[in-house]
Design a protein around this motif. Structure first.
Motif, PDB file in Angstrom:
ATOM      1  N   MET A 168      56.820 -85.330  29.202  1.00 18.83           N
ATOM      2  CA  MET A 168      57.784 -86.009  28.138  1.00 18.83           C
ATOM      3  C   MET A 168      57.437 -85.279  26.794  1.00 18.83           C
ATOM      4  O   MET A 168      55.518 -85.001  26.810  1.00 18.83           O
ATOM      5  CB  MET A 168      57.870 -87.751  28.523  1.00 18.83           C
ATOM      6  N   LEU A 183      59.191 -95.342  27.688  1.00 21.76           N
ATOM      7  CA  LEU A 183      59.403 -95.484  28.970  1.00 21.76           C
ATOM      8  C   LEU A 183      59.128 -97.006  29.662  1.00 21.76           C
ATOM      9  O   LEU A 183      59.777 -96.718  29.748  1.00 21.76           O
ATOM     10  CB  LEU A 183      58.076 -94.152  29.286  1.00 21.76           C
ATOM     11  N   GLY A 214      56.757 -92.421  22.190  1.00 21.54           N
ATOM     12  CA  GLY A 214      56.915 -91.695  24.540  1.00 21.54           C
ATOM     13  C   GLY A 214      56.723 -92.934  25.154  1.00 21.54           C
ATOM     14  O   GLY A 214      57.761 -93.476  25.691  1.00 21.54           O
ATOM     15  N   ASN A 259      53.435 -81.869  25.050  1.00 24.80           N
ATOM     16  CA  ASN A 259      53.355 -82.341  26.391  1.00 24.80           C
ATOM     17  C   ASN A 259      52.694 -83.435  26.841  1.00 24.80           C
ATOM     18  O   ASN A 259      51.423 -82.999  26.800  1.00 24.80           O
ATOM     19  CB  ASN A 259      53.836 -81.198  27.271  1.00 24.80           C
ATOM     20  N   ARG A 284      67.895 -90.191  30.684  1.00 27.84           N
ATOM     21  CA  ARG A 284      67.512 -89.371  30.360  1.00 27.84           C
ATOM     22  C   ARG A 284      67.208 -88.214  28.799  1.00 27.84           C
ATOM     23  O   ARG A 284      66.373 -87.923  28.160  1.00 27.84           O
ATOM     24  CB  ARG A 284      68.281 -88.276  30.869  1.00 27.84           C
ATOM     25  N   LEU A 293      65.058 -90.655  26.623  1.00 27.96           N
ATOM     26  CA  LEU A 293      63.184 -90.457  27.230  1.00 27.96           C
ATOM     27  C   LEU A 293      63.104 -89.123  26.947  1.00 27.96           C
ATOM     28  O   LEU A 293      61.451 -88.800  27.157  1.00 27.96           O
ATOM     29  CB  LEU A 293      63.176 -91.134  28.438  1.00 27.96           C
ATOM     30  N   TYR A 321      62.119 -86.114  29.305  1.00 28.66           N
ATOM     31  CA  TYR A 321      61.617 -85.630  30.404  1.00 28.66           C
ATOM     32  C   TYR A 321      62.265 -84.414  30.543  1.00 28.66           C
ATOM     33  O   TYR A 321      63.659 -83.765  30.347  1.00 28.66           O
ATOM     34  CB  TYR A 321      61.236 -86.086  30.920  1.00 28.66           C
TER      35      TYR A 321
END
Ligand code: ADP
Ligand code: ASP
Ligand code: MG
Length: 410
Positions: free
Chosen positions: A269, A279, A275, A302, A325, A328, A330
């Motif tokens: 992510m 989530l 972040g 990351n 997705r 987010l 990731y």
């Protein structure tokens, strides 16, 4: 004259003989000069049977209709117990949750009690009746029947004890008290004479099914004098109180465990300020309850985030993550099922450093790999392979010398 709330769980009212035994206990208390409010569960496994009945019709029953169905279980017990007491010549009335004035939030299957109109019960008590209340159920302001979550009859009992300012609340069950861990799984488990509200709350939340967590919350908030004891064996039970008054010196007082844990890892992510919040607000918005969270920063760009959930929520969680997705961002989702959570609990941890270290070493010495950890002031939880759960509990039970507790009485 004391006012006593007595709650009898499913096994304790599992057949007619046992209901007659409950009637005897209630009569003994009444003959002792006390006023009694009785709370009962559905007979034996009948709540499970009702769940199975619904499953025969649909895999996804509506929560409203499930509450309608499950609330009937307790209604059977209250009426049979009332008849048993009337047969013995005692003046008795049975009440469903709504007749007893138990008002809940408007949420089916796991509702919280928000109000208790105590006059509904006190009016009967003043006429000398024994009042028998159906556990596990209530009613919303708009008149919908709700249930309080599995095991919720404990909460009914403690909420009534708090609202009625009862002198004590006795939870009668199929074990003789609260043990250092589940005595049905670990034969070396020892009965505790006393345990603090905070420790009991942790144990209940971490999987010790002997008390419903919300019952302990009520007991703590309203300082209810709460005891867990056997409905079948005449033996002193366990007192749940502000501070454990017996066996004071234990650093770890109990162990709890639960299986059916899944670990999900959201890999790659973006490592930016929003972040984590993206989530977990996404998961929360989809009613996915997350337990342990671990963030592993890979580099400035990351991050990997792992969290644990109940395995029943796996498909739903993966769908939500897939569906989001594009927000987010990731790279990959990994998951591992077949895990369990094993926890140690004890107020003594606050003043004794190194307890987590002892736990980790003890597990590593027997070759158990720890996959996740979470701690609070008075607990340490580890996630491990489900196949090693019982071995872990037995090892830790021995490590913290819980099997050496002598039966002390207050
Ligand atoms: P009831 O139907 O009376 O509410 P429950 O089945 O809900 O009874 O709770 C009692 C059970 O809780 C026991 O039979 C035992 O297997 C389990 N249990 C789990 N942890 C503990 C513990 N620490 N102490 C005692 N019992 C425990
Ligand atoms: N009958 C309900 C159950 O089995 C509530 C209870 O027993 O506390 O979960
Ligand atoms: Mg129970």
């Amino acid at each position: 004259m004391a006012l006593v709330v007595q709650k009898f769980g499913g096994t304790s009212v599992g057949n007619i003989e046992r209901i007659k035994n409950v009637a005897n206990r209630v009569i003994n208390t009444v003959e002792n000069g006390d006023q009694v409010v009785v709370v009962v569960s559905a007979m034996g496994k009948s709540t499970d049977e009702l769940v199975a009945l619904a499953k025969g019709v649909t895999e996804k029953p509506s929560k409203r209709e499930m509450d309608m169905l499950l609330s009937t279980g307790e209604q059977v017990t209250i009426s049979i117990l009332a008849m048993a007491l009337q047969e013995r010549g005692y003046d008795t009335v049975s009440l469903t949750g709504w007749q007893a004035g138990i008002i809940t939030e408007a949420c089916h299957s796991n509702a919280r009690i928000v109000n208790f109109e105590k006059e509904k019960i006190t009016n009967y008590l003043t006429t000398g009746k024994i009042v028998i209340v159906a556990g596990f159920q209530g009613v919303t302001e708009s008149g919908e029947i709700t249930t309080l979550g599995r095991g919720g009859s404990d909460t009914t009992a403690v909420a009534l004890a708090a609202g009625l300012k009862a002198d004590r609340c006795d939870i009668f069950t199929d074990v003789t008290g609260v043990f250092t861990t589940d005595p049905r799984v670990v034969k070396e488990a020892r009965k505790l004479s006393s345990i603090s509200y905070d420790e009991m709350l942790e144990l209940a939340n971490l999987g010790a099914g002997v008390l419903h967590p919300r019952a302990v919350e009520f007991a703590k908030n309203f300082q209810v004098k709460l005891t867990v004891r056997s409905s079948m064996v005449e033996e002193e039970g366990t007192m749940i109180e502000e501070e454990a008054s017996v066996e004071e010196n234990l650093v770890v007082r109990g162990l709890a465990f639960e299986s059916n844990v899944t670990k999900i890892s959201v890999c790659g992510m973006p490592n930016n300020i929003s972040g984590l919040s993206n989530l977990f607000t996404t998961l929360a918005a989809n009613n996915i309850n997350v337990d342990i969270i671990i963030q592993n920063v890979i580099d400035s760009e990351n991050t990997n985030i792992s969290f644990s959930i109940n395995s029943e929520k796996l498909t739903e969680t993966l769908e939500v993550l897939e569906g989001n997705r594009s927000v987010l961002l990731y790279e990959e989702i990994q998951h591992e099922t077949g895990l369990a959570k094993v926890s140690i609990v004890g107020s003594g941890m606050i003043s004794n450093p190194g307890v987590a270290g002892i736990m980790f070493k003890s597990l590593s010495d027997v070759g158990i790999l720890i996959k996740m950890v979470s701690t609070s002031e008075i607990k340490v939880s580890t996630v491990i392979d489900q196949n090693e759960m019982v071995k872990a509990v037995e090892t830790l039970h021995k490590e913290f010398k819980l099997d050496e507790i002598k039966v002390l009485q207050r």
